[in-house]
Structures are given as structure tokens and as C-alpha cells.
Design a protein around this motif. Sequence first.
Motif, PDB file in Angstrom:
ATOM      1  N   LEU A 249      35.113 108.215  14.200  1.00  0.00           N
ATOM      2  CA  LEU A 249      35.339 107.904  12.786  1.00  0.00           C
ATOM      3  C   LEU A 249      35.982 109.081  12.075  1.00  0.00           C
ATOM      4  N   SER A 250      35.543 110.286  12.407  1.00  0.00           N
ATOM      5  CA  SER A 250      36.077 111.476  11.754  1.00  0.00           C
ATOM      6  C   SER A 250      37.559 111.665  12.056  1.00  0.00           C
ATOM      7  N   ARG A 251      37.960 111.355  13.279  1.00  0.00           N
ATOM      8  CA  ARG A 251      39.380 111.450  13.629  1.00  0.00           C
ATOM      9  C   ARG A 251      40.199 110.451  12.812  1.00  0.00           C
ATOM     10  N   LEU A 252      39.686 109.238  12.703  1.00  0.00           N
ATOM     11  CA  LEU A 252      40.374 108.232  11.898  1.00  0.00           C
ATOM     12  C   LEU A 252      40.364 108.630  10.416  1.00  0.00           C
ATOM     13  N   CYS A 253      39.253 109.204   9.965  1.00  0.00           N
ATOM     14  CA  CYS A 253      39.181 109.672   8.579  1.00  0.00           C
ATOM     15  C   CYS A 253      40.279 110.688   8.286  1.00  0.00           C
ATOM     16  N   GLU A 254      40.464 111.620   9.195  1.00  0.00           N
ATOM     17  CA  GLU A 254      41.486 112.645   8.996  1.00  0.00           C
ATOM     18  C   GLU A 254      42.857 112.018   8.819  1.00  0.00           C
ATOM     19  N   GLU A 255      43.148 110.994   9.621  1.00  0.00           N
ATOM     20  CA  GLU A 255      44.458 110.341   9.504  1.00  0.00           C
ATOM     21  C   GLU A 255      44.566 109.539   8.210  1.00  0.00           C
ATOM     22  N   LEU A 256      43.470 108.909   7.799  1.00  0.00           N
ATOM     23  CA  LEU A 256      43.508 108.170   6.537  1.00  0.00           C
ATOM     24  C   LEU A 256      43.746 109.114   5.363  1.00  0.00           C
ATOM     25  N   SER A 260      47.324 108.862   3.394  1.00  0.00           N
ATOM     26  CA  SER A 260      47.296 108.412   2.001  1.00  0.00           C
ATOM     27  C   SER A 260      47.798 109.484   1.038  1.00  0.00           C
ATOM     28  N   SER A 261      48.144 110.657   1.554  1.00  0.00           N
ATOM     29  CA  SER A 261      48.671 111.717   0.696  1.00  0.00           C
ATOM     30  C   SER A 261      50.115 111.415   0.304  1.00  0.00           C
ATOM     31  N   THR A 262      50.575 112.048  -0.763  1.00  0.00           N
ATOM     32  CA  THR A 262      51.957 111.875  -1.197  1.00  0.00           C
ATOM     33  C   THR A 262      52.931 112.343  -0.126  1.00  0.00           C
ATOM     34  N   GLU A 263      52.547 113.396   0.598  1.00  0.00           N
ATOM     35  CA  GLU A 263      53.420 113.956   1.624  1.00  0.00           C
ATOM     36  C   GLU A 263      53.705 112.954   2.739  1.00  0.00           C
ATOM     37  N   PHE A 264      52.710 112.165   3.129  1.00  0.00           N
ATOM     38  CA  PHE A 264      52.921 111.125   4.137  1.00  0.00           C
ATOM     39  C   PHE A 264      53.263 109.796   3.458  1.00  0.00           C
ATOM     40  N   GLY A 265      52.372 109.310   2.624  1.00  0.00           N
ATOM     41  CA  GLY A 265      52.593 108.049   1.918  1.00  0.00           C
ATOM     42  C   GLY A 265      52.650 106.837   2.829  1.00  0.00           C
ATOM     43  N   PHE A 266      51.978 106.889   3.976  1.00  0.00           N
ATOM     44  CA  PHE A 266      52.029 105.786   4.937  1.00  0.00           C
ATOM     45  C   PHE A 266      51.121 104.624   4.545  1.00  0.00           C
ATOM     46  N   LYS A 283      44.778 111.438 -10.382  1.00  0.00           N
ATOM     47  CA  LYS A 283      44.243 111.556  -9.031  1.00  0.00           C
ATOM     48  C   LYS A 283      43.613 110.256  -8.517  1.00  0.00           C
ATOM     49  N   LYS A 284      43.831 109.994  -7.235  1.00  0.00           N
ATOM     50  CA  LYS A 284      43.132 108.937  -6.509  1.00  0.00           C
ATOM     51  C   LYS A 284      42.689 109.553  -5.190  1.00  0.00           C
ATOM     52  N   ASN A 285      41.417 109.886  -5.106  1.00  0.00           N
ATOM     53  CA  ASN A 285      40.913 110.677  -3.988  1.00  0.00           C
ATOM     54  C   ASN A 285      40.283 109.806  -2.901  1.00  0.00           C
ATOM     55  N   PRO A 286      40.612 110.055  -1.626  1.00  0.00           N
ATOM     56  CA  PRO A 286      40.035 109.284  -0.518  1.00  0.00           C
ATOM     57  C   PRO A 286      38.641 109.793  -0.161  1.00  0.00           C
ATOM     58  N   ASP A 287      37.711 109.645  -1.102  1.00  0.00           N
ATOM     59  CA  ASP A 287      36.388 110.248  -0.938  1.00  0.00           C
ATOM     60  C   ASP A 287      35.600 109.676   0.235  1.00  0.00           C
ATOM     61  N   VAL A 288      35.730 108.370   0.508  1.00  0.00           N
ATOM     62  CA  VAL A 288      34.945 107.779   1.590  1.00  0.00           C
ATOM     63  C   VAL A 288      35.300 108.410   2.934  1.00  0.00           C
ATOM     64  N   PRO A 289      36.570 108.415   3.339  1.00  0.00           N
ATOM     65  CA  PRO A 289      36.864 109.069   4.616  1.00  0.00           C
ATOM     66  C   PRO A 289      36.555 110.565   4.614  1.00  0.00           C
ATOM     67  N   GLU A 290      36.701 111.219   3.472  1.00  0.00           N
ATOM     68  CA  GLU A 290      36.358 112.647   3.422  1.00  0.00           C
ATOM     69  C   GLU A 290      34.870 112.861   3.650  1.00  0.00           C
ATOM     70  N   LEU A 291      34.053 112.019   3.041  1.00  0.00           N
ATOM     71  CA  LEU A 291      32.609 112.195   3.164  1.00  0.00           C
ATOM     72  C   LEU A 291      32.120 111.819   4.564  1.00  0.00           C
ATOM     73  N   VAL A 292      32.684 110.760   5.133  1.00  0.00           N
ATOM     74  CA  VAL A 292      32.325 110.411   6.518  1.00  0.00           C
ATOM     75  C   VAL A 292      32.689 111.563   7.443  1.00  0.00           C
ATOM     76  N   ARG A 293      33.860 112.129   7.237  1.00  0.00           N
ATOM     77  CA  ARG A 293      34.291 113.288   8.030  1.00  0.00           C
ATOM     78  C   ARG A 293      33.291 114.440   7.878  1.00  0.00           C
ATOM     79  N   GLY A 294      32.812 114.641   6.665  1.00  0.00           N
ATOM     80  CA  GLY A 294      31.852 115.719   6.416  1.00  0.00           C
ATOM     81  C   GLY A 294      30.485 115.455   7.014  1.00  0.00           C
TER      82      GLY A 294
END
Length: 468
Positions: A249-256, A260-266, A283-294
Amino acid sequence: MSKLWGGRFTKPTNQLVEEYTASILFDKELAEEDIQGSLAHVKMLGRSGIIPEADAAVIAEGLTKVLAKIKAGELAFSVGDEDIHMNIEKALIAEIGPVGGKLHTGRSRNDQVATDMHLYLRKRTVEIAGLLHKLQEALLAQAEANLDTILPGYTHLQRAQPILLAHHLLAYVSMLERDIGRFRDSYKRVNVLPLGAGALAGTTFPIDRHFVAEQLGFDGVYENSLDAVSDRDFIVEFLANSSLVMAHLSRLCEELVLWSSTEFGFIELDDAFCTGSSIMPQKKNPDVPELVRGKTGRVYGHLIGLLTVLKALPLAYNKDMQEDKEGMFDTVRTLEGALQLFAPMIATMKVRTERMRQAVNRDFSNATDIADYLVTKGLPFRQAHEVIGRLVLYGIEHDKFLLDLTLAEFREFSELFDENIFEVLQPEHVVNARNVYGGTARTQVEAALGRARQNAAATAEWMAGFDR
């Protein structure tokens, strides 16, 4: 009221000792499993003639009433009664009188708590497999919707070769398939009954362990009484399985987070799974994947913690083993919480196909294919590799990508190039050229989707066999 075990003692327990050694603040989570095990145990006691069947019936009725009070929040647990077992037994005696004291005949808290944890993890193992299955379904749906979506594949976080987004998502489906397989395999080691081992050596009463196992739905019983009360392998295995899930999940979180960043925008995650900033309104922050990663680290920590508790621990039961529960409970909450969020987050994720396509068109990730092209023309691969390396350098220096070059420019580096090089360089051709089992070609990805669907159906069928 004195301790249920207080007959041998001449002094009351020091208050600090009571608070330090009590486990009721966390093992109350095992209340339902504790009563479930007790109901099967007392039925066996009556059936085997160890206690009168009438007493067994009274005890069973009393246990049912105690469980109802616990579920209704009407039973106050006491640190003075140490753990969930003593709290329930004291509540039972208060409910039905001294006959409740017969419940503990032929067992110890050592085999009782082990049974509770087997019952607890057996249920959670199936629940987690079900949540993993739901996440697989969400990933499969996104993969099917993006069979023609091409994006850069990465190594070292540098663009490497074009791939289908469906192929990328199926990599996570495969990881989750292994995770489900590990939980399914570990289920057979969870589903073994330790009850009847007593404190460590068995019991003098003519108990029927296999009857209890049958009543509780266990596949068998522990062969050795010492092992039965001291084994925590099944919890370690659960924590290890959970750690691998969190790693995936953490690996997928990192990609999400990256995508979702402006630099990628995928991609864009749904608003329901993001949060904003208290100071920056854009701001629109991807908090769920960040917190799962943490939270991955805390699950790893529980695994290492229990392994350390068990290190050099002599047979059989030791108070150290009280430390097996809090990490287990927290891991269940952490993992189930993450998985419950992940499936709908993936299902509602928007894929920006055009942005992905632009990224593929504006890089050198098709370089390997023109090296392979020269190989088909008879040039050894190492020489072809060098030619294309110089060609890429030329493009960088002239601010051109490979599809921007003219045939004349290609032929400056090798006379083997001809007009069909521009077809070879197209992202669709690059993707579909990898038409090997497990590759990213569309036909292979379609076949992989079919296999993944079959695996998912097998998981669904396995879960359907559980009513508990």
C-alpha cells in the motif's frame, strides 16, 4: 471481593502492581471471543459429566446474559480483576451465583487467552482478505477502463519505457494476490485450538478437546500442551503478512502522491479523499495516501516488537506474553482502516490520459526499441546501444526528441535506418512490441486481466465459505 486466585496470598496486591500488570484496558476487545470459547468449554464439561449438565446450562445462560450486558455497555470492567477472563468470570458469578465458579474447571487462563486470540485472528484474517479483494476489484476496474492508456514506466524514478496504465495497476493486483494467498495460507495455522492444554501440562479432568474444537469450528487441536500455551507464531505471521500489505500500500501511496502533484498531473484523487490547507486556499492535499504511507512504520514496529518479546522466552507461558495483544489490535485497526479507504479512493480516482500521453511523447523512453530495431537489421546489440546513446545525446543537445528527428538525422548515426523507424517509435508500437507473457502489450494485458479476474473469483468463493 478478593482475587479469584487469592487463596495462597497473605497480602493484597500493591496498587501499582495491579495497574502495571492489568491487561483489561486492552484485552477487553476479546470479550466476545472469550465468551464464545467459554460457551463451548462449558458445553463440553456438561456433556463429559465433569460438571452436572444442569449446571452447564445455567452457566451458558449466564454467559449469554453477561455478553448482552457487555454489548450494551452495561458492564464496568475493573483493573483490579486484571484481565478480560477474570472480569467475565466475576460478572458471571455475580449473575448466577457460586455455580459460575465451575466454568473454569479443566482450563487455565493460559490456554483460555490463546484460544481467544485464535478466535479473534481467525475472524480478522477473513475480514482482511475480503478488504484486499475489494481493493483488487477497484484496481481491476480502473485497469479495464484504461486498457489503451499509455504512460511512462519508470526505473530509478527516471522514465524508462512506455507501458499501459492497466499493466501498471495489475502489478499491484499481483501484489495483493500474494497478500491474500499469505492470509489464506496462515488461516490453517490460526484455525487450531489450544484450549485443553491447561496451564502447560494438560488437565486431570477427562475433557474432550476435539468436541470443543468442533463446536468452535477449528480444524484441529494443538498436539503439545506446552506449545499450545506458548505459541505466538500465528500472531507473528499475521503481523508479517500485515507488514507486507502495508509495504505494498505504501508503494502505491507514493505513486498516488507523485502522480497527483502538479509536476506529474497523471491523476486526480476525489475530493472526498483529500483535504485542504488552513492558510493556502488553492491546496488539495493527498492526505489519505500520505497517512497510510506514514502508518506503515507502526505495523512494522509491532512485528519487530513481538519477535523481540518471544526471543529467548523459555517454555511455557510467561507474563512477557501479555505484550502480544496491543500490537495485534493496533495492526488490525490500522490495516483495516487503510483498506476500507483505499478501495473507494482508487475507484473514484480520475485518470488524466492526455497528460500521460504527453509525457510519453516528450521523452526518450522509446530508445530501447530503436536499438532493438538496429539489432533486427544485423547490428550487434552493444553496438546498437552505443549508436542510440549518441543519438539521444544529439537530441538532448538539439532540444529534440526521437520522434522530432528527420530520417536524414537518423541516418547520420546509422545507414540501417529507413522510413519505418517512425512507426517503430510510436508509443503504441513500443507497448505492443512487448508481446510476451507478463508483458505490457495490450493482448498480454487483456489475458492478465482475465487471469486476475479468475483469481479474484476464487478468493470470493473462499470467503463465501465462512459464516462466522
